[in-house]
Design a protein around this motif. Structure first.
Motif, PDB file in Angstrom:
ATOM      1  N   LYS A  93       0.866  -1.252  -0.070  1.00 54.91           N
ATOM      2  CA  LYS A  93       0.070  -0.082  -0.163  1.00 54.91           C
ATOM      3  C   LYS A  93       0.907   1.151   0.101  1.00 54.91           C
ATOM      4  CE  LYS A  93      -2.032  -0.973   3.955  1.00 54.91           C
ATOM      5  NZ  LYS A  93      -2.673  -0.940   5.174  1.00 54.91           N
ATOM      6  N   ALA A  94       0.215   2.209  -0.208  1.00 57.70           N
ATOM      7  CA  ALA A  94       1.102   3.773  -0.185  1.00 57.70           C
ATOM      8  C   ALA A  94       1.727   3.961   1.286  1.00 57.70           C
ATOM      9  CB  ALA A  94       0.156   4.758  -0.629  1.00 57.70           C
ATOM     10  N   LEU A  95       2.820   4.554   1.181  1.00 57.48           N
ATOM     11  CA  LEU A  95       3.264   4.841   2.463  1.00 57.48           C
ATOM     12  C   LEU A  95       2.426   5.613   3.419  1.00 57.48           C
ATOM     13  CD1 LEU A  95       7.006   5.380   1.508  1.00 57.48           C
ATOM     14  CD2 LEU A  95       6.269   3.761   3.012  1.00 57.48           C
ATOM     15  N   LYS A  96       1.780   6.405   3.007  1.00 61.23           N
ATOM     16  CA  LYS A  96       0.736   7.283   3.617  1.00 61.23           C
ATOM     17  C   LYS A  96      -0.237   6.627   4.447  1.00 61.23           C
ATOM     18  CE  LYS A  96      -2.331   8.434  -0.088  1.00 61.23           C
ATOM     19  NZ  LYS A  96      -3.067   9.254  -0.865  1.00 61.23           N
ATOM     20  N   ALA A  97      -0.451   5.173   4.056  1.00 59.54           N
ATOM     21  CA  ALA A  97      -1.683   4.261   4.618  1.00 59.54           C
ATOM     22  C   ALA A  97      -1.149   3.218   5.700  1.00 59.54           C
ATOM     23  CB  ALA A  97      -2.326   3.508   3.357  1.00 59.54           C
ATOM     24  N   VAL A  98       0.419   3.018   5.279  1.00 58.24           N
ATOM     25  CA  VAL A  98       1.080   2.094   6.382  1.00 58.24           C
ATOM     26  C   VAL A  98       0.737   2.543   7.667  1.00 58.24           C
ATOM     27  CG1 VAL A  98       3.221   0.894   6.914  1.00 58.24           C
ATOM     28  CG2 VAL A  98       2.587   1.528   4.413  1.00 58.24           C
ATOM     29  N   THR A  99       0.426   1.496   8.589  1.00 59.18           N
ATOM     30  CA  THR A  99       0.385   1.651   9.920  1.00 59.18           C
ATOM     31  C   THR A  99       1.517   1.408  10.592  1.00 59.18           C
ATOM     32  OG1 THR A  99      -0.403  -0.573  10.523  1.00 59.18           O
ATOM     33  CG2 THR A  99      -2.055   0.851   9.898  1.00 59.18           C
ATOM     34  N   LEU A 100       1.679   1.791  12.039  1.00 57.94           N
ATOM     35  CA  LEU A 100       2.994   1.364  12.840  1.00 57.94           C
ATOM     36  C   LEU A 100       3.056   0.000  12.915  1.00 57.94           C
ATOM     37  CD1 LEU A 100       5.460   2.563  14.232  1.00 57.94           C
ATOM     38  CD2 LEU A 100       3.802   2.969  16.158  1.00 57.94           C
ATOM     39  N   ASN A 101       1.912  -0.725  13.317  1.00 56.52           N
ATOM     40  CA  ASN A 101       2.156  -2.056  13.698  1.00 56.52           C
ATOM     41  C   ASN A 101       2.667  -2.655  12.270  1.00 56.52           C
ATOM     42  OD1 ASN A 101       1.641  -1.972  16.288  1.00 56.52           O
ATOM     43  ND2 ASN A 101      -0.712  -2.299  16.018  1.00 56.52           N
ATOM     44  N   GLU A 102       2.034  -2.436  11.291  1.00 59.08           N
ATOM     45  CA  GLU A 102       2.249  -3.019   9.960  1.00 59.08           C
ATOM     46  C   GLU A 102       3.909  -2.915   9.666  1.00 59.08           C
ATOM     47  OE1 GLU A 102      -1.772  -2.818   7.178  1.00 59.08           O
ATOM     48  OE2 GLU A 102      -0.274  -1.163   7.279  1.00 59.08           O
ATOM     49  N   TRP A 103       4.336  -1.743   9.723  1.00 59.21           N
ATOM     50  CA  TRP A 103       5.596  -1.416   9.330  1.00 59.21           C
ATOM     51  C   TRP A 103       6.865  -2.294  10.458  1.00 59.21           C
ATOM     52  CZ3 TRP A 103       7.940   1.516   5.624  1.00 59.21           C
ATOM     53  CH2 TRP A 103       9.171   1.913   5.718  1.00 59.21           C
ATOM     54  N   ARG A 104       6.252  -2.430  11.686  1.00 64.64           N
ATOM     55  CA  ARG A 104       7.137  -2.903  12.480  1.00 64.64           C
ATOM     56  C   ARG A 104       7.148  -4.473  12.336  1.00 64.64           C
ATOM     57  NH1 ARG A 104       5.503   0.342  18.328  1.00 64.64           N
ATOM     58  NH2 ARG A 104       6.891   2.038  17.853  1.00 64.64           N
ATOM     59  N   GLN A 105       5.873  -5.092  12.157  1.00 59.22           N
ATOM     60  CA  GLN A 105       6.112  -6.564  11.650  1.00 59.22           C
ATOM     61  C   GLN A 105       6.576  -6.720  10.565  1.00 59.22           C
ATOM     62  OE1 GLN A 105       5.249  -9.020  13.337  1.00 59.22           O
ATOM     63  NE2 GLN A 105       5.673 -10.482  11.719  1.00 59.22           N
ATOM     64  N   HIS A 106       6.808  -5.921   9.569  1.00 61.54           N
ATOM     65  CA  HIS A 106       7.614  -6.057   8.438  1.00 61.54           C
ATOM     66  C   HIS A 106       8.889  -6.097   8.653  1.00 61.54           C
ATOM     67  CE1 HIS A 106       7.861  -5.650   3.897  1.00 61.54           C
ATOM     68  NE2 HIS A 106       9.060  -5.211   4.212  1.00 61.54           N
ATOM     69  N   PHE A 107       9.414  -5.205   9.216  1.00 59.05           N
ATOM     70  CA  PHE A 107      10.805  -5.046   9.542  1.00 59.05           C
ATOM     71  C   PHE A 107      11.149  -6.189  10.571  1.00 59.05           C
ATOM     72  CE2 PHE A 107      10.751  -1.574   7.211  1.00 59.05           C
ATOM     73  CZ  PHE A 107      12.218  -0.915   6.932  1.00 59.05           C
TER      74      PHE A 107
END
Length: 255
Positions: A93-107
């Protein structure tokens, strides 16, 4: 008698990881610890060479999972090869729509897992051991909708370079490899994205329709050649790209 060679492959329940575990076991007589989250998938990998492939269900993105892996390696013996193949694509999804939890799980999967699992296993890496990051062209080329994936693979690329600055004196060598566009469950996931989230979608659909996705077995053979048939300085001096470097091993890649 030659010392038994041992490899650990993450994400070994399907796709590249499964094919690589089988290639190492069948073609190079390497004892493989195949790691993944789903036991049923790992059992399918093990069936292809039960004598040489052992399995461990563990989540590399968690401290508990990495502790399980460390304990198993400590029990089984030192490693010659550590291949960080496990990765995830989501969120698309676009960066503007990424949630903090999604980002943390991905990394946690794509960056923290290879970093901290290597940390955990450093005491068990034999002199001359090779660590390999399975990278992506997305580490170097931005795709709208793949902000998390592009960023995490770029971070993984820098990790490979820094590790070499820190570990080469101890005769541990870290490589990075781009496998191309491969017919794996992740590619199935790519094609399920919405075009509004991933504008490059049509290109990946077309690659599938035209039969241009590489088979995991071909990619695994290339990875094995890079791991087994290069000098240490050669292994780390470049990021290996199957499209550019397969010919070095007399392999023909049509992509």
């Amino acid at each position: 008698m030659d010392e038994k060679r041992i490899a650990l492959v993450t994400g070994a329940g399907s796709g590249i990881g499964q094919a690589l575990a089988v290639c190492l076991a069948n073609e190079y007589s390497v004892s493989v610890l195949a790691v993944g989250r789903r036991l049923s998938k790992l059992e399918q990998t093990q069936k292809q060479n039960p004598q040489r492939i052992s399995i461990l269900a563990a989540d590399v993105s968690t401290e508990q999972g990495r502790a399980l892996i460390r304990a198993r390696v400590e029990k089984d013996g030192a490693l010659n090869f550590l291949i960080h193949n496990a990765a995830q694509l989501q969120p698309v999804k676009a960066l503007k729509a990424v949630t903090l939890n999604e980002w943390r799980q991905h990394f946690a999967v794509n960056v923290e897992a290879p970093l901290f699992l290597t940390q955990e296993l450093l005491p068990f890496l034999r002199k001359g051991a090779r660590v390999l990051h399975i990278s992506s062209g997305a580490a170097h080329h931005a795709y709208a909708g793949w902000g998390a994936y592009c960023t995490s693979k770029a971070a993984l690329h820098m990790l490979y370079q820094v590790w070499n600055k820190e570990l080469n004196a101890a005769e541990i060598y870290v490589g990075s490899l781009r496998p191309g566009v491969v017919n794996t469950p992740m590619q199935d996931e790519v094609r399920l994205a919405r075009k509004e989230d991933f504008p490059a979608l049509e290109r990946f659909i077309q690659l599938k329709q035209e039969g241009k996705l590489l088979a995991p077995e071909i990619v695994a053979r290339f990875i094995c050649r890079v791991l087994m048939d290069t000098e240490s300085t050669q292994f780390i001096e470049r990021e290996w790209d199957i499209r550019e470097h397969a010919s070095m091993f007399n392999m023909e890649i049509n992509q």
